[in-house]
Design a protein around this motif. Structure first.
Motif, PDB file in Angstrom:
ATOM      1  N   SER A 172       0.835  -1.205   0.000  1.00 61.88           N
ATOM      2  CA  SER A 172       0.000   0.000   0.000  1.00 61.88           C
ATOM      3  C   SER A 172       0.871   1.258   0.000  1.00 61.88           C
ATOM      4  O   SER A 172       0.511   2.268  -0.601  1.00 61.88           O
ATOM      5  CB  SER A 172      -0.952  -0.003   1.196  1.00 61.88           C
ATOM      6  OG  SER A 172      -0.252   0.325   2.373  1.00 61.88           O
ATOM      7  N   MET A 173       2.047   1.175   0.641  1.00 65.30           N
ATOM      8  CA  MET A 173       2.940   2.332   0.635  1.00 65.30           C
ATOM      9  C   MET A 173       3.505   2.589  -0.760  1.00 65.30           C
ATOM     10  O   MET A 173       3.655   3.732  -1.185  1.00 65.30           O
ATOM     11  CB  MET A 173       4.094   2.110   1.629  1.00 65.30           C
ATOM     12  CG  MET A 173       3.757   2.381   3.067  1.00 65.30           C
ATOM     13  SD  MET A 173       3.277   4.092   3.358  1.00 65.30           S
ATOM     14  CE  MET A 173       1.525   3.958   3.291  1.00 65.30           C
ATOM     15  N   LEU A 175       1.971   1.905  -3.505  1.00 69.44           N
ATOM     16  CA  LEU A 175       0.873   2.490  -4.279  1.00 69.44           C
ATOM     17  C   LEU A 175       0.654   3.952  -3.898  1.00 69.44           C
ATOM     18  O   LEU A 175       0.379   4.799  -4.745  1.00 69.44           O
ATOM     19  CB  LEU A 175      -0.405   1.679  -4.065  1.00 69.44           C
ATOM     20  CG  LEU A 175      -0.376   0.301  -4.728  1.00 69.44           C
ATOM     21  CD1 LEU A 175      -1.464  -0.596  -4.178  1.00 69.44           C
ATOM     22  CD2 LEU A 175      -0.530   0.437  -6.243  1.00 69.44           C
ATOM     23  N   PHE A 176       0.798   4.239  -2.612  1.00 70.76           N
ATOM     24  CA  PHE A 176       0.679   5.626  -2.146  1.00 70.76           C
ATOM     25  C   PHE A 176       1.706   6.500  -2.867  1.00 70.76           C
ATOM     26  O   PHE A 176       1.382   7.575  -3.391  1.00 70.76           O
ATOM     27  CB  PHE A 176       0.893   5.644  -0.627  1.00 70.76           C
ATOM     28  CG  PHE A 176       0.675   6.987   0.018  1.00 70.76           C
ATOM     29  CD1 PHE A 176      -0.350   7.832  -0.393  1.00 70.76           C
ATOM     30  CD2 PHE A 176       1.499   7.404   1.061  1.00 70.76           C
ATOM     31  CE1 PHE A 176      -0.531   9.061   0.225  1.00 70.76           C
ATOM     32  CE2 PHE A 176       1.313   8.624   1.679  1.00 70.76           C
ATOM     33  CZ  PHE A 176       0.303   9.455   1.253  1.00 70.76           C
ATOM     34  N   LEU A 178       3.153   5.823  -5.724  1.00 67.63           N
ATOM     35  CA  LEU A 178       2.799   5.877  -7.146  1.00 67.63           C
ATOM     36  C   LEU A 178       1.733   6.944  -7.388  1.00 67.63           C
ATOM     37  O   LEU A 178       1.840   7.738  -8.326  1.00 67.63           O
ATOM     38  CB  LEU A 178       2.283   4.515  -7.620  1.00 67.63           C
ATOM     39  CG  LEU A 178       3.330   3.416  -7.806  1.00 67.63           C
ATOM     40  CD1 LEU A 178       2.660   2.079  -8.113  1.00 67.63           C
ATOM     41  CD2 LEU A 178       4.288   3.771  -8.922  1.00 67.63           C
TER      42      LEU A 178
ATOM     43  N   LEU B  26      -5.839   5.668   4.202  1.00 72.79           N
ATOM     44  CA  LEU B  26      -5.274   5.457   2.863  1.00 72.79           C
ATOM     45  C   LEU B  26      -6.386   5.278   1.834  1.00 72.79           C
ATOM     46  O   LEU B  26      -6.327   5.825   0.730  1.00 72.79           O
ATOM     47  CB  LEU B  26      -4.362   4.232   2.847  1.00 72.79           C
ATOM     48  CG  LEU B  26      -2.974   4.397   3.439  1.00 72.79           C
ATOM     49  CD1 LEU B  26      -2.172   3.121   3.247  1.00 72.79           C
ATOM     50  CD2 LEU B  26      -2.228   5.564   2.808  1.00 72.79           C
ATOM     51  N   PHE B  29      -7.833   8.564   1.101  1.00 70.77           N
ATOM     52  CA  PHE B  29      -6.950   9.328   0.214  1.00 70.77           C
ATOM     53  C   PHE B  29      -7.099   8.839  -1.228  1.00 70.77           C
ATOM     54  O   PHE B  29      -7.130   9.638  -2.166  1.00 70.77           O
ATOM     55  CB  PHE B  29      -5.490   9.184   0.672  1.00 70.77           C
ATOM     56  CG  PHE B  29      -4.506   9.792  -0.284  1.00 70.77           C
ATOM     57  CD1 PHE B  29      -4.292  11.162  -0.287  1.00 70.77           C
ATOM     58  CD2 PHE B  29      -3.816   9.010  -1.191  1.00 70.77           C
ATOM     59  CE1 PHE B  29      -3.399  11.732  -1.187  1.00 70.77           C
ATOM     60  CE2 PHE B  29      -2.924   9.571  -2.087  1.00 70.77           C
ATOM     61  CZ  PHE B  29      -2.716  10.940  -2.084  1.00 70.77           C
ATOM     62  N   PHE B  57      -3.707   3.240 -10.285  1.00 69.99           N
ATOM     63  CA  PHE B  57      -2.946   3.186  -9.034  1.00 69.99           C
ATOM     64  C   PHE B  57      -3.829   3.542  -7.830  1.00 69.99           C
ATOM     65  O   PHE B  57      -3.749   2.908  -6.783  1.00 69.99           O
ATOM     66  CB  PHE B  57      -1.733   4.123  -9.097  1.00 69.99           C
ATOM     67  CG  PHE B  57      -0.707   3.718 -10.118  1.00 69.99           C
ATOM     68  CD1 PHE B  57      -0.426   2.379 -10.333  1.00 69.99           C
ATOM     69  CD2 PHE B  57      -0.022   4.658 -10.867  1.00 69.99           C
ATOM     70  CE1 PHE B  57       0.524   1.990 -11.281  1.00 69.99           C
ATOM     71  CE2 PHE B  57       0.925   4.290 -11.813  1.00 69.99           C
ATOM     72  CZ  PHE B  57       1.194   2.948 -12.023  1.00 69.99           C
ATOM     73  N   LEU B  60      -6.023   0.593  -6.968  1.00 68.80           N
ATOM     74  CA  LEU B  60      -5.297  -0.445  -6.235  1.00 68.80           C
ATOM     75  C   LEU B  60      -5.034  -0.007  -4.797  1.00 68.80           C
ATOM     76  O   LEU B  60      -5.116  -0.810  -3.862  1.00 68.80           O
ATOM     77  CB  LEU B  60      -3.976  -0.756  -6.943  1.00 68.80           C
ATOM     78  CG  LEU B  60      -4.101  -1.513  -8.265  1.00 68.80           C
ATOM     79  CD1 LEU B  60      -2.763  -1.578  -8.988  1.00 68.80           C
ATOM     80  CD2 LEU B  60      -4.612  -2.927  -8.011  1.00 68.80           C
ATOM     81  N   LEU B  61      -4.740   1.275  -4.623  1.00 69.44           N
ATOM     82  CA  LEU B  61      -4.509   1.789  -3.267  1.00 69.44           C
ATOM     83  C   LEU B  61      -5.787   1.677  -2.438  1.00 69.44           C
ATOM     84  O   LEU B  61      -5.746   1.320  -1.257  1.00 69.44           O
ATOM     85  CB  LEU B  61      -4.041   3.248  -3.324  1.00 69.44           C
ATOM     86  CG  LEU B  61      -3.776   3.921  -1.981  1.00 69.44           C
ATOM     87  CD1 LEU B  61      -2.687   3.203  -1.202  1.00 69.44           C
ATOM     88  CD2 LEU B  61      -3.374   5.382  -2.164  1.00 69.44           C
ATOM     89  N   THR B  64      -6.088  -2.015  -1.404  1.00 68.59           N
ATOM     90  CA  THR B  64      -5.171  -2.427  -0.333  1.00 68.59           C
ATOM     91  C   THR B  64      -5.503  -1.704   0.971  1.00 68.59           C
ATOM     92  O   THR B  64      -5.414  -2.294   2.047  1.00 68.59           O
ATOM     93  CB  THR B  64      -3.700  -2.150  -0.693  1.00 68.59           C
ATOM     94  OG1 THR B  64      -3.577  -0.798  -1.133  1.00 68.59           O
ATOM     95  CG2 THR B  64      -3.208  -3.069  -1.775  1.00 68.59           C
ATOM     96  N   GLY B  65      -5.896  -0.427   0.865  1.00 71.51           N
ATOM     97  CA  GLY B  65      -6.260   0.316   2.074  1.00 71.51           C
ATOM     98  C   GLY B  65      -7.410  -0.367   2.803  1.00 71.51           C
ATOM     99  O   GLY B  65      -7.360  -0.579   4.020  1.00 71.51           O
ATOM    100  N   ILE B  68      -6.278  -3.597   4.417  1.00 74.92           N
ATOM    101  CA  ILE B  68      -5.560  -3.369   5.679  1.00 74.92           C
ATOM    102  C   ILE B  68      -6.560  -3.086   6.802  1.00 74.92           C
ATOM    103  O   ILE B  68      -6.437  -3.603   7.917  1.00 74.92           O
ATOM    104  CB  ILE B  68      -4.568  -2.190   5.541  1.00 74.92           C
ATOM    105  CG1 ILE B  68      -3.446  -2.562   4.582  1.00 74.92           C
ATOM    106  CG2 ILE B  68      -3.982  -1.805   6.888  1.00 74.92           C
ATOM    107  CD1 ILE B  68      -2.607  -1.385   4.132  1.00 74.92           C
TER     108      ILE B  68
END
Lengths: 500, 159
Positions: A172-173, A175-176, A178, B26, B29, B57, B60-61, B64-65, B68
């Protein structure tokens, strides 16, 4: 072989000019100076010292930055041995036997053997880089956009799997990072992206802004919360040089550490950390009397220090040949190169041979200088360790402020750095590693470009990444790695390595 | 006591708040980024538009956020950490002060005051020492950056 020698001699010619020699010396000296200071790791050191290279010619700037990097790494080992606090994660294992030696009044030999081992590793690693550069570069030149994209994915997955903490959070980091790198203008059409028509965002967020905010300032914010009492070894450091017996005992460890480090350093992510751990474990396994380890065995200092220096040097290979930074320090190098108008990648070697070989040769010189300057200066470093943190952080602050401001002479960049300091502080509080974010941010534009081109060449067919043999293989390896990292047994092993 | 409470009564309580809230922020965001880039054109035939990669992107974030956050809900983890107040506020304030004043008043005054504000960020502050140290650092920066490295920095206020 002859060509290799020729190239190295050519590089030496570049590196040995008085100006570059001077810059290498200053870099190594200042790097150690800052690296020894408590609470400042190599990434923060380089971020903070970036501004002093702005006005230099590119070759000189990179030589100096490389010197700063080795200096900072060496400074980290010094604190590991003298105060039991590793300056950076790769010298965690050094604390075990290094500090034990220091308590026995043998800090001198411990520091000396770390320096000697590092120097030997540096010599070998320099040759490894020079030898690996040409073949890897020619492979890289054969890569099309699909292969490049897949290679970057593999590199990022490696970096995630071989780093500490949760794999999901590290992804996730990335992607952040990116997403942050997408802000600004589109490379192909020039359209403004996610910039809300703010002129300061038109060119995107500066690399220096993120690096200094998240690595420089956020680290200060976190350190301000801790108390800074540390017990420095009070025993007088007498007798710097190791005895003949020490050297005989440490020599094989140095040899093995060099091999392990050179190989593992190429891996993205925690290459140098893993190398240090692997080297220590190997020595303990091979030792006739393993119980000496942890009580001041000299091999316990020599092996990990050698390995982590070899690894930190071979980690330049992916950057210099493929243009892909394998870890946060190399991402900073990319930023520095970009500031000087160099696009890292396979074309550097062919188009700017003086820069390429000059930098490689300077690595060897840098390592030599570390030995020469550091052994006599140990006393100075010890005194520096006593500087209280309340004097240190204002220095980081003002260096970073001036550094960020003078990239573009833009106050807006300084405001943004303040904002990213808070972002970085928040990330730490939620146990997110900032290093993958920096990698994602640096690789973002490159990934997008190659993804776009590959899709265009494949006529919109996304399976092109799997059907082209090299690309498919790279992605398969990435997928396997990711799967392995989730398996419980391997997970446990990995956590063992990073817990200490 | 707190441990016992976590194990028995609080089945509903979030078990890993660090990850739970971290993931949510996240994801938020990511949503914000998707919204911010919603005006950008996407795919045109085979070709990516300016908006394609950002949306990819960010999407995908977002995933995943949320993942998590879900993991933070169902697995155990450490409690939220406390945030410092004095340190971050004063430190960030000093950075903002630098940004605001470097142009109008020049490096000397700006960095000196910035350093004094920053010195107050720690509870261990010793005022006289800090002011002297701020002055030394200011002189050092002027010598290093302006005279040594020749960076184009204004030294004094412009009239």
């Amino acid at each position: 072989m002859l060509e290799l020698l020729n190239n190295l001699v050519f590089g030496l010619g570049v590196a040995i000019t008085p100006m570059n020699l001077m810059l290498c010396l200053i870099g190594a000296l200042v790097g150690t100076l800052i690296g020894v200071l408590p609470g400042i790791g190599p990434v923060a050191t380089i971020a903070m010292l970036l501004p002093i290279t702005y006005g230099l010619p590119p070759v000189g700037a990179l030589i100096m930055l490389a010197g700063i990097y080795y200096g900072a790494m060496y400074g980290g080992s010094t604190t590991a041995i003298l105060v039991n606090i590793p300056g950076e994660s790769a010298s965690v294992v050094t604390t075990l036997d290094g500090f034990a030696m220091a308590q026995q009044g043998r800090a001198g030999p411990a520091l000396a053997i770390a320096a000697i081992g590092s120097f030997f590793a540096g010599c070998v690693a320099t040759v490894v880089i020079a030898a690996a550069a040409a073949p890897l570069t020619s492979i890289a030149l054969l890569f099309g956009p699909a292969e490049y994209f897949s290679l970057m994915v593999l590199g990022l997955i490696f970096a995630v799997v071989l780093a500490k903490g949760s794999v999901l959070k590290a992804i996730s980091m990335i992607l952040f990072g990116l997403v942050l790198s997408m802000i600004g203008s589109d490379l192909e059409t020039g359209a403004g992206r996610m910039n809300f028509n703010i002129p300061e965002l038109a060119d995107g967020i500066g690399f220096v802004v993120i690096a200094m905010g998240v690595f420089g300032f956020a680290e200060v914010l976190r350190n301000l919360e801790q108390s800074h009492n540390r017990d420095i070894v009070n025993a007088k450091i007498t007798g710097l040089m190791p005895t003949r017996a020490d050297l005989i005992q440490a020599a094989p460890a140095i040899g093995r550490g060099t091999v392990l480090g050179s190989v593992l350093g190429i891996l993205p992510g925690g290459g140098s950390i893993i190398a240090a751990f692997a080297a220590y474990t190997l020595e303990k396994k091979l030792a006739k009397d393993p119980s000496r380890f942890g009580r001041g065995a000299i091999e316990g200092v020599a092996a990990p220090e050698t390995a982590n220096n070899a690894a930190s040097q071979t980690s330049f290979i992916p950057l210099l040949t493929l243009g892909i930074p394998p870890n946060a320090v190399m991402a900073l190098m990319v930023g520095a190169m970009t500031i000087h108008g160099i696009v890292p990648g396979p074309q550097v070697m062919t188009k700017q041979p003086d820069l390429f070989w000059g930098m490689i040769a300077s690595m060897w010189i840098g390592n030599l200088m570390l030995v020469i300057i550091n052994l006599p200066l140990v006393g100075v470093w010890v005194r520096l360790l006593r500087v209280p943190y309340r004097h240190l952080y204002p220095m980081i602050l003002i260096f970073c402020c001036i550094g960020v401001y003078s990239v573009n002479n833009a106050p807006a960049d300084v405001y943004m750095t303040a904002a990213f300091a808070l972002v970085g502080y928040w990330l730490v509080k939620h146990d997110f590693e900032p290093a993958p974010m920096l990698l994602g941010f640096v690789l973002g534009p490159l990934m997008e470009e190659n993804l776009r081109r590959a899709m265009l060449i494949g006529r919109g067919d996304a399976t092109v990444f799997l059907t082209r043999p090299i690309s498919g293989t790279l992605l398969t390896i990435a997928a396997i790695l990711l799967l392995l990292s989730v398996l419980p047994t391997l997970r446990k092993k990995r956590d063992e390595v990073f817990v200490e | 006591m707190a441990d016992a409470g976590q194990n028995t009564s609080a089945r509903k309580r979030i078990r890993n708040p660090q990850d739970f809230y971290g993931g949510l922020v996240l994801a938020a965001f990511a949503l914000f980024a998707i919204w911010a880039g919603s005006d950008l054109p996407g795919m045109r035939g085979f070709a990516f538009g300016p908006g394609t990669a950002p949306r990819l992107f960010s999407g995908l974030l977002l995933i995943t956020g949320l993942a998590i956050a879900v993991m933070g809900f169902i697995t155990d983890g450490p409690p939220l950490e406390k945030y410092g107040v004095r340190g971050p506020i004063l430190f960030i304030a000093s950075v903002i002060f630098f940004a605001a004043t470097i142009r109008p008043v020049g490096l000397v005054i700006s960095s000196f005051v910035t350093l004094v504000i920053a010195a107050a960020a720690t509870t261990e502050v010793k005022w006289i020492e800090s002011v002297i140290w701020a002055a030394i650092l200011t002189v050092f920066c002027v010598v290093l950056f302006v005279y040594g490295l020749k960076l184009p920095l204004q030294l004094w206020p412009r009239f």
